[in-house]
Design a protein around this motif. Structure first.
Motif, PDB file in Angstrom:
ATOM      1  N   MET A   1       1.352  -0.896   0.464  1.00  0.00           N
ATOM      2  CA  MET A   1       0.040   0.288  -0.165  1.00  0.00           C
ATOM      3  C   MET A   1       0.471   1.602  -0.288  1.00  0.00           C
ATOM      4  SD  MET A   1      -3.432   1.283   2.798  1.00  0.00           S
ATOM      5  CE  MET A   1      -2.238   1.860   4.052  1.00  0.00           C
ATOM      6  N   ILE A   2       0.617   2.424  -0.688  1.00  0.00           N
ATOM      7  CA  ILE A   2       1.435   3.712  -1.173  1.00  0.00           C
ATOM      8  C   ILE A   2      -0.219   4.960  -0.890  1.00  0.00           C
ATOM      9  CG2 ILE A   2       2.658   4.880  -2.070  1.00  0.00           C
ATOM     10  CD1 ILE A   2       3.781   2.001  -3.924  1.00  0.00           C
ATOM     11  N   GLN A   3       0.342   5.434   0.170  1.00  0.00           N
ATOM     12  CA  GLN A   3      -0.227   5.862   0.487  1.00  0.00           C
ATOM     13  C   GLN A   3       0.590   7.432   0.019  1.00  0.00           C
ATOM     14  OE1 GLN A   3      -0.523   6.358   4.702  1.00  0.00           O
ATOM     15  NE2 GLN A   3      -2.797   6.514   4.135  1.00  0.00           N
ATOM     16  N   PHE A   4      -0.914   8.663  -0.533  1.00  0.00           N
ATOM     17  CA  PHE A   4      -0.016   9.949  -1.065  1.00  0.00           C
ATOM     18  C   PHE A   4      -0.847  10.744  -0.804  1.00  0.00           C
ATOM     19  CE2 PHE A   4      -2.333   7.772  -4.494  1.00  0.00           C
ATOM     20  CZ  PHE A   4      -3.321   8.621  -5.046  1.00  0.00           C
ATOM     21  N   GLU A   5       0.006  12.420  -1.133  1.00  0.00           N
ATOM     22  CA  GLU A   5      -0.575  13.416  -1.326  1.00  0.00           C
ATOM     23  C   GLU A   5      -1.876  13.778  -2.340  1.00  0.00           C
ATOM     24  OE1 GLU A   5      -0.427  15.189   1.944  1.00  0.00           O
ATOM     25  OE2 GLU A   5       0.751  13.907   2.988  1.00  0.00           O
ATOM     26  N   SER A   6      -3.068  14.382  -1.747  1.00  0.00           N
ATOM     27  CA  SER A   6      -4.161  14.365  -3.075  1.00  0.00           C
ATOM     28  C   SER A   6      -4.921  15.943  -2.289  1.00  0.00           C
ATOM     29  CB  SER A   6      -4.973  12.887  -3.301  1.00  0.00           C
ATOM     30  OG  SER A   6      -5.616  13.838  -4.655  1.00  0.00           O
ATOM     31  N   ARG A   7      -5.490  16.231  -3.687  1.00  0.00           N
ATOM     32  CA  ARG A   7      -6.066  17.271  -3.261  1.00  0.00           C
ATOM     33  C   ARG A   7      -7.741  17.341  -2.537  1.00  0.00           C
ATOM     34  NH1 ARG A   7      -6.776  19.523  -9.812  1.00  0.00           N
ATOM     35  NH2 ARG A   7      -8.720  19.024  -8.891  1.00  0.00           N
ATOM     36  N   ILE A   8      -7.771  16.231  -2.942  1.00  0.00           N
ATOM     37  CA  ILE A   8      -9.354  15.559  -2.245  1.00  0.00           C
ATOM     38  C   ILE A   8      -8.961  15.219  -0.569  1.00  0.00           C
ATOM     39  CG2 ILE A   8      -9.457  12.266  -2.654  1.00  0.00           C
ATOM     40  CD1 ILE A   8     -11.865  12.517  -3.581  1.00  0.00           C
ATOM     41  N   LYS A  76      -6.556  10.377   3.266  1.00  0.00           N
ATOM     42  CA  LYS A  76      -5.873   9.773   2.247  1.00  0.00           C
ATOM     43  C   LYS A  76      -5.673   9.186   1.498  1.00  0.00           C
ATOM     44  CE  LYS A  76      -2.092  10.553   3.903  1.00  0.00           C
ATOM     45  NZ  LYS A  76      -0.686  12.102   3.346  1.00  0.00           N
ATOM     46  N   PRO A  77      -5.610   9.613  -0.004  1.00  0.00           N
ATOM     47  CA  PRO A  77      -5.399   7.964  -1.247  1.00  0.00           C
ATOM     48  C   PRO A  77      -4.263   6.896  -0.776  1.00  0.00           C
ATOM     49  CG  PRO A  77      -5.483  10.286  -2.127  1.00  0.00           C
ATOM     50  CD  PRO A  77      -5.623  10.465  -0.406  1.00  0.00           C
ATOM     51  N   TYR A  78      -4.971   6.202  -1.622  1.00  0.00           N
ATOM     52  CA  TYR A  78      -3.445   5.087  -1.703  1.00  0.00           C
ATOM     53  C   TYR A  78      -4.016   4.261  -2.647  1.00  0.00           C
ATOM     54  CZ  TYR A  78      -6.893   1.894   0.992  1.00  0.00           C
ATOM     55  OH  TYR A  78      -6.980   0.944   1.370  1.00  0.00           O
ATOM     56  N   GLU A 127      -3.371  11.199 -11.137  1.00  0.00           N
ATOM     57  CA  GLU A 127      -3.882  12.129 -12.352  1.00  0.00           C
ATOM     58  C   GLU A 127      -5.939  11.914 -12.215  1.00  0.00           C
ATOM     59  OE1 GLU A 127      -1.800   9.761 -15.445  1.00  0.00           O
ATOM     60  OE2 GLU A 127      -0.303  12.206 -15.238  1.00  0.00           O
ATOM     61  N   LYS A 128      -5.774  10.152 -11.583  1.00  0.00           N
ATOM     62  CA  LYS A 128      -7.356   9.669 -12.058  1.00  0.00           C
ATOM     63  C   LYS A 128      -8.531  10.695 -11.249  1.00  0.00           C
ATOM     64  CE  LYS A 128     -10.506   6.851 -12.960  1.00  0.00           C
ATOM     65  NZ  LYS A 128     -10.674   5.865 -13.756  1.00  0.00           N
ATOM     66  N   ILE A 129      -7.517  11.513  -9.645  1.00  0.00           N
ATOM     67  CA  ILE A 129      -8.722  12.181  -8.937  1.00  0.00           C
ATOM     68  C   ILE A 129      -8.601  13.489  -9.253  1.00  0.00           C
ATOM     69  CG2 ILE A 129      -7.944  13.234  -6.576  1.00  0.00           C
ATOM     70  CD1 ILE A 129      -6.836  10.429  -5.521  1.00  0.00           C
ATOM     71  N   ASN A 130      -7.191  13.674  -9.996  1.00  0.00           N
ATOM     72  CA  ASN A 130      -7.331  14.800 -10.668  1.00  0.00           C
ATOM     73  C   ASN A 130      -8.870  15.241 -11.922  1.00  0.00           C
ATOM     74  OD1 ASN A 130      -5.951  16.179  -8.931  1.00  0.00           O
ATOM     75  ND2 ASN A 130      -3.680  15.535 -10.466  1.00  0.00           N
ATOM     76  N   GLN A 131      -9.001  14.249 -12.466  1.00  0.00           N
ATOM     77  CA  GLN A 131     -10.032  14.057 -13.225  1.00  0.00           C
ATOM     78  C   GLN A 131     -11.099  13.985 -13.417  1.00  0.00           C
ATOM     79  OE1 GLN A 131      -9.799  10.573 -15.975  1.00  0.00           O
ATOM     80  NE2 GLN A 131     -10.600  11.217 -17.269  1.00  0.00           N
TER      81      GLN A 131
END
Length: 142
Positions: A1-8, A76-78, A127-131
């Motif tokens: 599992m890899i968490q990452f920062e996102s606008r969501i 936080k998405p992952y 990219e998917k989240i931003n879309q």
């Protein structure tokens, strides 16, 4: 599992509204949930028994999950990788399963498999989240 920062992360909205927005993007509500938290899933990659998912967890702030008006906040998405056995299951329960219909699918061999080229999948997840966010972000509350 890899968490990452996102606008969501931290965004708030109604569960039913966001569910309708996400579905055309191939992002679905994960049916394994608790009434105070859940997640949306999207497949980023699938081949030869390996599937890499984008997961966007959320918690319920107000109401009950699976009701349209439940108010949720994203965490936080992952990305996560599941590996399944594509061969036949020859254990002692196979005959019982085939004749009794107790289990249609095998459990994943690895629910949190090693992800190679991590930056590629984090980028694909972002990219998917931003879309999706670009199509409705003004309607979310921070």
């Amino acid at each position: 599992m890899i968490q990452f920062e996102s606008r969501i992360e931290g965004k708030k909205t109604e569960f039913g509204y966001i569910r309708e927005i996400f579905e055309p993007f191939g992002c679905n509500f994960c049916s394994n949930f608790e009434y105070h938290e859940g997640m949306f899933d999207s497949i980023l990659y699938r081949e030869d028994g390996e599937t890499i998912y984008l997961r966007m967890p959320f918690r319920v702030i107000e109401g009950e999950l699976d009701h349209y008006s439940a108010y949720i906040q994203f965490g936080k998405p992952y990305v996560i990788k599941h590996v399944v056995n594509l061969g036949l299951d020859y254990d002692e329960n196979s005959l019982l399963t085939a004749t009794g219909g107790l289990s249609q699918f095998q459990d994943p061999l690895d629910r949190d498999g090693e992800i190679k080229d991590k930056s590629r999948w984090v980028k694909a997840g972002k990219e998917k989240i931003n879309q999706m966010l670009n199509s409705f972000e003004d309607e979310l509350v921070s």
